[in-house]
Design a protein around this motif. Sequence first.
Motif, mmCIF file in Angstrom:
data_model
loop_
_atom_site.group_PDB
_atom_site.id
_atom_site.type_symbol
_atom_site.label_atom_id
_atom_site.label_comp_id
_atom_site.label_asym_id
_atom_site.label_seq_id
_atom_site.Cartn_x
_atom_site.Cartn_y
_atom_site.Cartn_z
ATOM 1 N N ASP A 1 12.918 3.110 -3.493
ATOM 2 C CA ASP A 1 12.471 2.554 -4.713
ATOM 3 C C ASP A 1 13.658 2.145 -5.512
ATOM 4 O O ASP A 1 14.733 2.540 -5.415
ATOM 5 C CB ASP A 1 11.478 3.277 -5.382
ATOM 6 N N HIS A 2 13.324 1.218 -6.474
ATOM 7 C CA HIS A 2 14.488 0.752 -7.438
ATOM 8 C C HIS A 2 15.896 0.230 -6.671
ATOM 9 O O HIS A 2 16.797 0.740 -7.173
ATOM 10 C CB HIS A 2 14.813 2.109 -8.395
ATOM 11 N N LYS B 1 11.856 13.772 -4.938
ATOM 12 C CA LYS B 1 12.399 12.389 -5.377
ATOM 13 C C LYS B 1 14.015 12.541 -5.828
ATOM 14 O O LYS B 1 14.299 13.620 -6.536
ATOM 15 C CB LYS B 1 11.649 11.984 -6.592
ATOM 16 N N VAL C 1 7.516 11.116 1.107
ATOM 17 C CA VAL C 1 5.993 11.342 1.088
ATOM 18 C C VAL C 1 5.480 12.184 1.991
ATOM 19 O O VAL C 1 5.803 11.990 3.316
ATOM 20 C CB VAL C 1 5.428 9.962 0.996
ATOM 21 N N ASN D 1 12.101 8.724 -2.210
ATOM 22 C CA ASN D 1 10.945 9.515 -2.348
ATOM 23 C C ASN D 1 10.617 9.649 -0.715
ATOM 24 O O ASN D 1 10.242 8.865 -0.127
ATOM 25 C CB ASN D 1 9.917 8.712 -3.069
ATOM 26 N N GLN E 1 12.731 -0.726 -15.509
ATOM 27 C CA GLN E 1 14.450 -0.416 -15.817
ATOM 28 C C GLN E 1 15.144 -1.414 -15.351
ATOM 29 O O GLN E 1 16.284 -1.614 -16.015
ATOM 30 C CB GLN E 1 14.420 1.016 -14.708
ATOM 31 N N VAL F 1 4.172 12.421 -3.155
ATOM 32 C CA VAL F 1 5.402 12.315 -3.271
ATOM 33 C C VAL F 1 5.858 13.900 -3.403
ATOM 34 O O VAL F 1 5.649 14.638 -4.464
ATOM 35 C CB VAL F 1 6.224 11.625 -4.464
ATOM 36 N N LYS G 1 9.549 0.903 2.223
ATOM 37 C CA LYS G 1 8.884 2.127 2.618
ATOM 38 C C LYS G 1 8.634 2.053 4.110
ATOM 39 O O LYS G 1 8.344 1.211 4.796
ATOM 40 C CB LYS G 1 7.344 1.737 2.113
ATOM 41 N N SER H 1 0.946 -1.391 0.080
ATOM 42 C CA SER H 1 0.005 0.058 0.154
ATOM 43 C C SER H 1 0.895 1.054 -0.068
ATOM 44 O O SER H 1 2.173 1.333 0.168
ATOM 45 C CB SER H 1 -0.996 -0.016 1.344
ATOM 46 N N LYS H 2 0.306 2.488 -0.382
ATOM 47 C CA LYS H 2 0.900 3.612 -0.100
ATOM 48 C C LYS H 2 1.229 4.092 1.328
ATOM 49 O O LYS H 2 0.571 3.683 2.209
ATOM 50 C CB LYS H 2 0.068 4.690 -1.020
ATOM 51 N N ILE H 3 1.906 4.937 1.633
ATOM 52 C CA ILE H 3 2.260 5.304 2.786
ATOM 53 C C ILE H 3 1.782 6.931 2.958
ATOM 54 O O ILE H 3 1.841 7.657 1.926
ATOM 55 C CB ILE H 3 3.693 5.432 3.396
ATOM 56 N N TYR I 1 0.490 11.486 1.598
ATOM 57 C CA TYR I 1 0.230 10.439 0.422
ATOM 58 C C TYR I 1 0.860 10.958 -0.862
ATOM 59 O O TYR I 1 1.022 10.397 -1.678
ATOM 60 C CB TYR I 1 -1.353 10.164 0.282
ATOM 61 N N SER J 1 15.883 5.159 -5.693
ATOM 62 C CA SER J 1 15.660 6.576 -5.493
ATOM 63 C C SER J 1 14.931 6.777 -4.442
ATOM 64 O O SER J 1 14.216 5.690 -3.595
ATOM 65 C CB SER J 1 14.453 6.969 -6.854
HETATM 66 N N1 CTP Z 1 4.625 5.936 -3.048
HETATM 67 C C1 CTP Z 1 4.002 5.384 -1.955
HETATM 68 N N2 CTP Z 1 3.086 5.993 -0.805
HETATM 69 C C2 CTP Z 1 2.777 7.260 -1.532
HETATM 70 C C3 CTP Z 1 3.088 7.637 -2.729
HETATM 71 C C4 CTP Z 1 4.215 6.879 -3.486
HETATM 72 O O1 CTP Z 1 4.583 4.266 -1.261
HETATM 73 N N3 CTP Z 1 1.791 8.006 -1.034
HETATM 74 C C5 CTP Z 1 5.560 4.742 -3.720
HETATM 75 C C6 CTP Z 1 4.873 4.391 -5.010
HETATM 76 O O2 CTP Z 1 4.434 3.366 -4.753
HETATM 77 C C7 CTP Z 1 6.410 4.279 -5.685
HETATM 78 C C8 CTP Z 1 7.226 5.261 -5.085
HETATM 79 O O3 CTP Z 1 6.577 5.696 -3.887
HETATM 80 O O4 CTP Z 1 7.051 2.936 -5.437
HETATM 81 C C9 CTP Z 1 7.518 6.504 -6.027
HETATM 82 O O5 CTP Z 1 6.388 7.130 -6.304
HETATM 83 P P1 CTP Z 1 5.917 7.831 -7.626
HETATM 84 O O6 CTP Z 1 7.009 8.788 -7.731
HETATM 85 O O7 CTP Z 1 4.346 8.332 -7.830
HETATM 86 O O8 CTP Z 1 6.001 6.637 -8.586
HETATM 87 P P2 CTP Z 1 6.763 6.606 -10.151
HETATM 88 O O9 CTP Z 1 6.259 7.786 -10.904
HETATM 89 O O10 CTP Z 1 6.495 5.257 -10.703
HETATM 90 O O11 CTP Z 1 8.317 6.636 -9.632
HETATM 91 P P3 CTP Z 1 9.421 6.587 -10.585
HETATM 92 O O12 CTP Z 1 9.418 7.351 -11.799
HETATM 93 O O13 CTP Z 1 10.527 6.842 -9.593
HETATM 94 O O14 CTP Z 1 9.444 4.870 -10.695
#
Ligand code: CTP
Length: 154
Positions: free
Chosen positions: A18-19, A94, A86, A84, A52, A91, A60, A9-11, A89, A82
């Motif tokens: 990530d990656h 990054k 948050v 990120n 990639q 981002v 997370k 889930s999202k946080i 909810y 990367s």
């Molecule tokens: N993420 C999360 N909780 C959130 C927002 C984002 O866990 N509230 C996670 C997403 O699942 C993802 C990472 O943070 O694994 C980056 O989110 P995002 O930038 O929205 O994803 P992408 O555009 O796919 O990132 P990238 O281009 O770096 O692959």
Amino acid sequence: MAETTLRVSKIKYGTVIDHITGGHALDVVKILGITGRTNGIVLIAMHVASKQLGIKDIVKVEGRELKPEEVDKIALLAPHASINIVHDYKVVDKKQVKLPEIIQGIVKCGNPACISNSNEPVKPKFYIKSQEPLIIGCHYCGYIMEKQDILKQF
Ligand code: CTP
Ligand code: ZN
């Protein structure tokens, strides 16, 4: 390929690493000092599909940001990661980790006779010889260390 499910889930607030190079999620968790006794939500995904990287890991961590030293250590194991940040909810920041050309202070030289392991005030210092696979060489004695040797110190 369309995503059919969200694996973890999202946080709400915190940091998503990530990656991460596939197979290194638990090393990242260790670098962050997270144990089963640590408070706060931690979500870990291993060996998930990545456009990639083929496969990747994700960690997370709710409720905290990373220290520069933690980011530098992660860069050694997972040079494509990367970080990120948050907030509510979304981002809001990054950054790609960056493997520095010179690694200072975070890895100790494995050669016991190295001047950086003596009582002299000499900080360990390494040059990157190869990024993938990771190979670093000591500035002082030339000792070569690989990822596995470095992991043992974290
Ligand atoms: N993420 C999360 N909780 C959130 C927002 C984002 O866990 N509230 C996670 C997403 O699942 C993802 C990472 O943070 O694994 C980056 O989110 P995002 O930038 O929205 O994803 P992408 O555009 O796919 O990132 P990238 O281009 O770096 O692959
Ligand atoms: Zn040395």
